[in-house]
Design a protein around this motif. Structure first.
Motif, short mmCIF file in Angstrom:
data_model
loop_
_atom_site.label_atom_id
_atom_site.label_comp_id
_atom_site.label_asym_id
_atom_site.label_seq_id
_atom_site.Cartn_x
_atom_site.Cartn_y
_atom_site.Cartn_z
N ILE A 89 0.82 -1.22 0.00
CA ILE A 89 0.00 0.00 0.00
C ILE A 89 0.86 1.26 0.00
CG2 ILE A 89 -1.61 1.37 1.40
CD1 ILE A 89 -2.93 -1.28 2.22
N GLY A 90 1.81 1.34 0.94
CA GLY A 90 2.64 2.53 1.02
C GLY A 90 3.54 2.73 -0.17
N LYS A 91 3.82 1.64 -0.88
CA LYS A 91 4.74 1.71 -2.03
C LYS A 91 4.01 1.99 -3.34
CE LYS A 91 8.14 -1.47 0.03
NZ LYS A 91 7.52 -1.59 1.35
N ASP A 92 2.76 1.53 -3.47
CA ASP A 92 2.09 1.56 -4.77
C ASP A 92 0.75 2.29 -4.78
OD1 ASP A 92 4.17 0.06 -5.88
OD2 ASP A 92 3.21 -1.83 -5.32
N CYS A 93 0.47 3.07 -3.77
CA CYS A 93 -0.77 3.87 -3.72
C CYS A 93 -0.39 5.34 -3.61
CB CYS A 93 -1.64 3.43 -2.55
SG CYS A 93 -2.29 1.76 -2.68
N PRO A 94 -0.13 5.99 -4.75
CA PRO A 94 0.41 7.35 -4.72
C PRO A 94 -0.50 8.38 -4.05
CG PRO A 94 -0.19 6.69 -6.96
CD PRO A 94 -0.24 5.46 -6.12
N LEU A 95 -1.82 8.25 -4.21
CA LEU A 95 -2.71 9.23 -3.58
C LEU A 95 -2.70 9.09 -2.06
CD1 LEU A 95 -4.81 11.46 -3.67
CD2 LEU A 95 -6.57 9.70 -4.05
N LEU A 96 -2.75 7.87 -1.57
CA LEU A 96 -2.70 7.66 -0.12
C LEU A 96 -1.36 8.11 0.43
CD1 LEU A 96 -3.91 6.59 2.48
CD2 LEU A 96 -3.19 4.29 1.83
N LEU A 97 -0.28 7.86 -0.30
CA LEU A 97 1.04 8.29 0.14
C LEU A 97 1.14 9.81 0.15
CD1 LEU A 97 3.83 7.25 1.01
CD2 LEU A 97 4.53 7.37 -1.39
N SER A 98 0.58 10.46 -0.88
CA SER A 98 0.59 11.93 -0.93
C SER A 98 -0.20 12.50 0.25
CB SER A 98 -0.02 12.41 -2.25
OG SER A 98 -0.15 13.82 -2.27
N THR A 99 -1.33 11.88 0.57
CA THR A 99 -2.14 12.33 1.70
C THR A 99 -1.36 12.18 3.00
OG1 THR A 99 -4.12 11.59 0.51
CG2 THR A 99 -4.38 12.08 2.84
N PHE A 100 -0.63 11.08 3.13
CA PHE A 100 0.22 10.85 4.30
C PHE A 100 1.23 11.99 4.47
CE2 PHE A 100 4.50 9.11 5.34
CZ PHE A 100 4.32 8.83 6.69
N HIS A 101 1.89 12.37 3.40
CA HIS A 101 2.88 13.44 3.48
C HIS A 101 2.22 14.80 3.78
CE1 HIS A 101 5.66 10.73 0.96
NE2 HIS A 101 6.16 10.81 2.17
N GLU A 102 1.01 15.01 3.23
CA GLU A 102 0.31 16.26 3.53
C GLU A 102 -0.11 16.33 4.99
OE1 GLU A 102 -1.84 19.96 2.33
OE2 GLU A 102 0.12 18.98 2.18
N VAL A 103 -0.48 15.19 5.56
CA VAL A 103 -0.79 15.14 7.00
C VAL A 103 0.43 15.55 7.81
CG1 VAL A 103 -1.26 13.58 8.94
CG2 VAL A 103 -2.66 13.47 6.88
N LEU A 104 1.60 15.05 7.41
CA LEU A 104 2.83 15.43 8.12
C LEU A 104 3.12 16.92 7.98
CD1 LEU A 104 5.17 12.41 7.28
CD2 LEU A 104 4.11 12.94 9.47
#
Length: 540
Positions: A380-395
């Motif tokens: 998930i963390g490697k191949d889901c770019p939208l979820l990963l982008s959201t993670f970084h925006e949360v940070l």
């Protein structure tokens, strides 16, 4: 300076009494001077001496600084502001003065104590570079010793060899500790094994939650659930299947009791100020002593094994080695649980975003031998770019992202763009404000808006955008757990979103952690507000 002046005042108050003053004046004078006048004269004499002392000290200081560049421009604040706002006052001042000081550095003066605040990306990169003038090692050991409750002798052993505070250049424990963490937490087989162990503990929590919901929906304290599941699962990734948190059902609660009390535990009488926190810490330490004595490290991660070897070299007693588990745990558990909760909360507040992320996650759903749907958590963390982008925006939104350094020797700082020179004094601190950068419109369009697409196509913003993404710090002291966090947090939240539906409880959505609630010594703020939700198993 102040202790010398106040000691002088105390001595003068006892010796320059009015009757003594009368005894040294001519008789004709004393006959005409009233007692109140004599008292006033004594006060004036004290004031005159005090002013003279201050001038002498300032003159001596000025002479010692002749020929040296000036310090960065000064902003004065007061102790009340620090008492009320903590170090957040530094981030507030950094943001307020983003464009006031052209070189991106200024001095905050509090009762003679100075902190050099940095609020420009360029200057932040300068101060985070390894330097013979600044360092982090001294700060790192002090924080570790305070969190673990180490005594004076153990703390001295940890400090041994720290000739400079920079973890990359100092000798002894700090250097070795950083070196083994860098090796174990970099992308590769060691990190892969930790992630597999995390999933081995995480999947049973998902299944257990499903089993509890077979009869319908239920009220769930999402924050409490994350504290339990993330703590146990991350501990499995670090300390392996014999992790004390995996084998003692209530130990995770002891950690969080300690975590709430950490700031009070720094004082000399923790049993008075934070009795429950002090007791909880000792229970965790007891568990890690048993873990060590019963061969727990034999099946632990490479990270845990290498850390233990470095600690053994310091000559620490076994119980003091176990105390290091406390400082290790704060970064591992507190940040992971907080960011997981925040990521879930932000997604659930935006139905369109939720639908887009679930569509993205569908590609990683397969069926097992029993025909049940299974999500590949590690992909998930490697191949889901939208979820990963959201993670970084949360940070970007909640993480403090501060870069702290201690001035190890007088630092003549030269600004290359115009050859301006500043003088940073030994013993003071530098505070590089990630908050000021993360909230500045000059670096982020619509910086006050949560934009889940902001980091699309940017998998590693801390290295691809090192000047403006500060959540993991940067330079030689960049957060070594960033790759682990980037896998487990999106992975944990992704599995929850595919397995369950979440509805507001009593019409209240989950709160969003607020950066203003940040506790000193922590990188992310725990949630304060509604943490309850109605949860049910998703259809299909």
């Amino acid at each position: 300076m102040s202790s010398f002046v106040f000691n002088g005042l105390s001595q003068m108050n006892s010796s320059v009494h009015s009757k003594h003053l009368q005894s040294i004046l001519p008789t004709s004078w004393t006959e005409r001077i009233s007692p109140s006048s004599v008292k006033m004269a004594s006060y004036l004499l004290i004031l005159a001496v005090l002013v003279t002392l201050i001038r002498l000290v300032r003159t001596k200081q000025h002479l010692s600084e002749q020929g040296k560049p000036r310090e960065p421009p000064v902003i004065h604040t007061n102790l009340w502001q620090f008492w009320k706002n903590g170090t957040q006052i530094l981030d507030a001042l950094a943001a307020e003065n983003m464009h006031k000081f052209p070189h991106g550095i200024f001095t905050v003066s509090v009762f003679g104590w100075k902190i050099y605040v940095v609020n420009s990306p360029e200057m932040t990169q300068v101060i985070q570079a390894r330097s013979r003038f600044t360092g982090l090692g001294w700060i790192s050991i002090l924080v570790m010793a305070n969190m673990g409750g180490h005594g004076k002798q153990a703390t001295q052993r940890l400090f041994k060899g720290v000739e400079r505070g920079d973890v990359g250049n100092a000798l002894g424990f700090v250097h070795d500790y950083h070196k083994v963490e860098l090796r174990a937490m970099s992308l590769g087989t060691s990190l892969d094994a930790m992630e597999v162990d995390f999933v081995a503990a995480w999947d049973p929590f998902i299944e257990s939650l499903k089993a509890s919901l077979q009869s319908g929906n239920a009220k769930l304290d999402v924050w409490e659930w994350f504290k339990m599941s993330i703590t146990v699962s991350v501990s499995r990734g670090v300390w392996g299947p014999k992790s004390p948190y995996c084998n003692n059902p209530i130990l995770w609660e002891q950690f969080w009791t300690f975590n709430r009390s950490y700031n009070l535990l720094r004082y000399k009488f923790p049993g008075i100020f934070a009795r429950r926190g002090a007791e909880a810490r000792e229970k965790v330490v007891d568990a890690f002593v048993d873990f060590d004595e019963n061969g727990g490290f034999d099946n632990a991660s490479q990270l845990a094994q290498d850390r233990a070897k470095v600690l053994e070299k310091t000559g620490l007693e076994k119980r003091d080695v176990a105390r290091m588990a406390m400082s290790q745990s704060v970064g591992q558990f507190d940040n992971s649980a907080t960011v997981s909760f925040a990521l879930l909360s932000f997604i659930l507040r935006d139905p369109e975003l939720l639908a887009r992320i679930r569509k993205e996650l569908e590609e990683h759903v397969t069926k097992n031998e029993d025909g049940r749907k299974v999500v590949d958590t590690l992909r998930i963390g490697k191949d889901c770019p939208l979820l990963l982008s959201t993670f970084h925006e949360v940070l970007r939104w909640i993480a403090v992202g501060v870069t702290v350094r201690r001035i190890e020797k007088d630092y003549p700082l030269t600004i290359k763009s115009d050859n301006t020179e500043y003088f940073l004094r030994k013993g003071n601190f530098i505070w590089g404000s990630g908050v000021a950068i993360h909230t500045c419109p000059s670096f982020y369009k619509d910086a006050d808006k949560f934009d889940p697409d902001r980091f699309m196509g940017v998998k590693y913003p801390e290295t691809q955008m090192p000047d403006i993404f500060r959540a993991f710090g940067g330079g030689g002291n960049i957060c070594l757990g960033r790759h682990f966090a980037r896998t487990i947090v999106p992975g944990a939240v992704g599995t929850l979103l595919m397995a369950f539906d979440f509805e507001p409880f009593n019409g209240k959505p989950l709160c969003v952690p607020n950066r203003k609630d940040l506790m000193l010594g922590h990188a992310t703020p725990n949630p304060f507000g509604n943490t309850m939700a109605t949860v049910k198993i998703r259809d299909g």
